[in-house]
Design a protein around this motif. Structure first.
Motif, mmCIF file in Angstrom:
data_model
loop_
_atom_site.group_PDB
_atom_site.id
_atom_site.type_symbol
_atom_site.label_atom_id
_atom_site.label_comp_id
_atom_site.label_asym_id
_atom_site.label_seq_id
_atom_site.Cartn_x
_atom_site.Cartn_y
_atom_site.Cartn_z
ATOM 1 N N ILE A 8 98.229 39.464 113.540
ATOM 2 C CA ILE A 8 97.088 38.888 114.249
ATOM 3 C C ILE A 8 97.326 37.385 114.320
ATOM 4 N N LEU A 10 96.017 33.696 114.697
ATOM 5 C CA LEU A 10 94.803 32.914 114.466
ATOM 6 C C LEU A 10 94.967 31.514 115.044
ATOM 7 N N THR A 59 99.316 29.763 120.284
ATOM 8 C CA THR A 59 98.169 30.305 121.002
ATOM 9 C C THR A 59 97.438 29.163 121.707
ATOM 10 N N ALA A 61 94.174 29.697 122.334
ATOM 11 C CA ALA A 61 92.778 29.944 121.939
ATOM 12 C C ALA A 61 92.246 28.762 121.139
ATOM 13 N N SER A 65 88.054 30.445 116.864
ATOM 14 C CA SER A 65 87.403 31.340 117.823
ATOM 15 C C SER A 65 87.553 32.830 117.516
ATOM 16 N N VAL A 66 88.355 33.182 116.524
ATOM 17 C CA VAL A 66 88.528 34.593 116.183
ATOM 18 C C VAL A 66 87.462 34.991 115.158
ATOM 19 N N GLN A 67 86.731 36.038 115.459
ATOM 20 C CA GLN A 67 85.647 36.503 114.588
ATOM 21 C C GLN A 67 85.795 37.999 114.327
ATOM 22 N N LEU A 69 87.296 39.683 111.795
ATOM 23 C CA LEU A 69 88.495 40.221 111.156
ATOM 24 C C LEU A 69 88.064 40.912 109.862
ATOM 25 N N ASN A 132 87.414 30.616 111.745
ATOM 26 C CA ASN A 132 87.790 32.006 112.014
ATOM 27 C C ASN A 132 87.071 32.875 110.991
#
Length: 146
Positions: A8, A10, A59, A61, A65-67, A69, A132
């Motif tokens: 993944i 991040l 990335t 992104a 911004s990644v939520q 997990l 994150n």
């Protein structure tokens, strides 16, 4: 054909800060490769077949911004305590008012583990320094076919 989730990505603002944070959780450092323009850092949680990667140039992104997990644990209270002992700001253990899954954000959270300690129903959450978002989810008995 098998398809296995192994990495993944991040988005982080400060690669060194993120590396220090995740290593401080006890995650294994698998790689730290590259230069300032393309740097790849890979760490793996204990017992996990899936790793995270972050770095510079990996990335577009937005950092943090990644939520959502999920880290699966057999004892959410013990896992929460271990994170807190490592200096991580982690939520209290909670279960969801609907009992199905947890809502996004903090909506519908009820304090404490699921009253009947159903598998898949007790959680705690924390974020990395960029925001994150991670969720600890207690699973003691897998659903059929898992």
């Amino acid at each position: 054909m098998d398809m296995k989730l192994e990495v993944i990505v991040l988005p982080v603002a400060d690669v060194d800060r993120a590396e220090k944070f995740y290593a401080g959780l006890g995650w294994r450092l698998d790689a730290d490769l590259g230069t300032d323009s393309l740097r790849v850092v890979q760490l793996t949680p204990p017992g996990s077949p899936c790793s995270i990667i972050f770095g510079s140039g990996v990335t577009t992104a937005a950092p943090g911004s990644v939520q959502g997990l999920h880290l699966i644990v057999t004892d959410v209270e013990a896992a929460r305590a271990e994170l807190a002992d490592r200096g991580v700001e982690v939520s209290e253990v909670f279960h969801d008012e609907d009992g199905l899954f947890h809502h996004a954000g903090t909506t519908g959270r009820l304090s404490g583990p699921d009253p009947e300690r159903h598998s898949y129903a007790s959680f705690a959450s924390f974020s990395d320094p960029d925001g994150n978002g991670w969720v600890l989810q207690e699973i003691t008995t897998r659903l059929p076919g898992r």
